[in-house]
Design a protein around this motif. Structure first.
Motif, PDB file in Angstrom:
ATOM      1  N   GLN A  92      87.793 -89.716  54.906  1.00 27.12           N
ATOM      2  CA  GLN A  92      86.864 -89.601  53.794  1.00 27.12           C
ATOM      3  C   GLN A  92      87.588 -89.620  52.450  1.00 27.12           C
ATOM      4  O   GLN A  92      87.083 -90.197  51.479  1.00 27.12           O
ATOM      5  N   LEU A  96      86.873 -92.377  49.453  1.00 23.21           N
ATOM      6  CA  LEU A  96      86.645 -92.050  48.046  1.00 23.21           C
ATOM      7  C   LEU A  96      87.633 -92.769  47.144  1.00 23.21           C
ATOM      8  O   LEU A  96      87.264 -93.307  46.089  1.00 23.21           O
ATOM      9  N   THR A 117      76.662 -86.494  52.198  1.00 23.74           N
ATOM     10  CA  THR A 117      76.977 -85.835  50.933  1.00 23.74           C
ATOM     11  C   THR A 117      78.010 -86.630  50.151  1.00 23.74           C
ATOM     12  O   THR A 117      77.904 -86.802  48.936  1.00 23.74           O
ATOM     13  N   LEU A 118      79.013 -87.136  50.845  1.00 21.04           N
ATOM     14  CA  LEU A 118      80.049 -87.926  50.191  1.00 21.04           C
ATOM     15  C   LEU A 118      79.451 -89.193  49.587  1.00 21.04           C
ATOM     16  O   LEU A 118      79.740 -89.553  48.443  1.00 21.04           O
ATOM     17  N   ALA A 121      77.510 -88.433  46.467  1.00 19.07           N
ATOM     18  CA  ALA A 121      78.300 -87.960  45.332  1.00 19.07           C
ATOM     19  C   ALA A 121      79.180 -89.047  44.738  1.00 19.07           C
ATOM     20  O   ALA A 121      79.534 -88.985  43.555  1.00 19.07           O
ATOM     21  N   ALA A 122      79.559 -90.034  45.513  1.00 18.16           N
ATOM     22  CA  ALA A 122      80.486 -91.066  45.046  1.00 18.16           C
ATOM     23  C   ALA A 122      79.788 -92.041  44.112  1.00 18.16           C
ATOM     24  O   ALA A 122      78.609 -92.342  44.261  1.00 18.16           O
ATOM     25  N   ALA A 245      88.232 -82.285  42.561  1.00 22.16           N
ATOM     26  CA  ALA A 245      86.912 -82.839  42.876  1.00 22.16           C
ATOM     27  C   ALA A 245      86.781 -83.128  44.366  1.00 22.16           C
ATOM     28  O   ALA A 245      85.729 -82.873  44.976  1.00 22.16           O
ATOM     29  N   GLU A 246      87.848 -83.651  44.980  1.00 21.93           N
ATOM     30  CA  GLU A 246      87.814 -83.950  46.411  1.00 21.93           C
ATOM     31  C   GLU A 246      87.729 -82.669  47.231  1.00 21.93           C
ATOM     32  O   GLU A 246      87.003 -82.610  48.229  1.00 21.93           O
ATOM     33  N   GLY A 248      86.377 -79.847  46.239  1.00 17.82           N
ATOM     34  CA  GLY A 248      85.025 -79.321  46.073  1.00 17.82           C
ATOM     35  C   GLY A 248      84.009 -80.043  46.939  1.00 17.82           C
ATOM     36  O   GLY A 248      83.037 -79.442  47.393  1.00 17.82           O
ATOM     37  N   LEU A 249      84.263 -81.321  47.205  1.00 20.12           N
ATOM     38  CA  LEU A 249      83.324 -82.120  47.988  1.00 20.12           C
ATOM     39  C   LEU A 249      83.595 -82.048  49.471  1.00 20.12           C
ATOM     40  O   LEU A 249      82.674 -81.958  50.298  1.00 20.12           O
ATOM     41  N   LEU A 250      84.893 -82.077  49.849  1.00 21.01           N
ATOM     42  CA  LEU A 250      85.277 -82.204  51.255  1.00 21.01           C
ATOM     43  C   LEU A 250      85.899 -80.935  51.838  1.00 21.01           C
ATOM     44  O   LEU A 250      86.064 -80.850  53.054  1.00 21.01           O
TER      45      LEU A 250
END
Length: 257
Positions: A92, A96, A117-118, A121-122, A245-246, A248-250
């Motif tokens: 993932q 990104l 979600t990824l 958000a991308a 940021a990564e 926070g997302l993953l």
């Protein structure tokens, strides 16, 4: 009709001064010559200071043992296949970062919930990462101006894909473990990534990739986020470090999903 002699003054090209005391060549249509300045020069022994700490253009997939960026040129004018034996987290992050280079990312997966979600958000609302059921990836129309990365997250035995690698279209196949189809995929791939595996799997991968014994044995002890990337003639351990940021997302780097 009379023709002037080549030696006549009327046919001789005009010559004007360049300001240096020497006649200069005529400059037709370029206006006046500007002021003279010294050329920018650098001693040979200082050229290294201008070097960038990367080995290629593309996306940064981590840092090597010396802390230097490890860069993967994933958008290529020729077909390119990558096999990653590892975790969803690393795949993932790669998706990104591929999208950040301007590539369109098509994810073929049987677990869309893990990618939703990824994908949302991308791209800041732009559909730069799209999700597709296994076997349902449509033609992507890759080009130099619109490269594509297809990520195949199809389990231990991914079926043969309808969309294959092509010019400006790379394919990344994620395998959670060393499966029966892994040797075939590894042998046809231009790049193979291996994260932590069992000692038995490490020994088998070592034979397939012709790894030194020390590197083969290390595969069963790798930390989360560390990948051994192998080509036909090179190998490199790389630590993938997520941005804020990564993370926070993953979440934090992990081998197991």
């Amino acid at each position: 009709m009379s023709v002037s002699s080549p030696s006549s003054a009327s046919s001789a090209p005009s010559v004007r001064s360049t300001g240096t005391g020497r006649p200069g060549r005529p400059r037709i249509g370029f206006g006046l010559i500007g002021p003279r300045r010294d050329r920018h020069a650098l001693p040979l022994d200082q050229l290294e200071a201008l070097a960038l700490p990367v080995g290629d253009d593309g996306m940064v997939i981590g840092v090597d043992a010396a802390g230097r960026p490890a860069v993967l040129g994933i958008n290529r004018p020729s077909p390119y296949e990558i096999t990653l034996i590892g975790g969803l987290w690393t795949a993932q992050v790669m998706a990104l970062r591929a999208a950040a280079t301007g590539a369109r990312v098509a994810v073929e997966t049987g677990r869309a919930h893990a990618w939703t979600t990824l994908a949302q958000a991308a791209g800041g609302g732009q559909p730069c990462i799209t999700l597709h059921d296994v076997g349902r990836v449509p033609p992507q129309g890759a080009s130099a101006g619109s490269p594509v990365v297809v990520v195949r997250d199809c389990g231990m035995r991914p079926p043969r894909g309808r969309v294959v690698s092509a010019p400006w279209q790379s394919v990344v196949t994620l395998l959670p473990y060393l499966s029966p189809v892994a040797p075939r995929l590894m042998e046809k791939s231009g790049l193979v990534g291996v994260q932590r595996v069992s000692p038995d799997e490490a020994a088998q991968i070592g034979r397939i990739m012709n790894l030194p014994q020390s590197e083969s044995e290390a595969l069963s002890t790798l930390a989360d986020g560390v990948t051994l990337w192998c080509t036909a003639g090179d190998r490199q351990f790389v630590m993938t470090q997520a941005t804020d940021a990564e993370t926070g997302l993953l979440g934090a780097a992990r081998r197991m999903d």
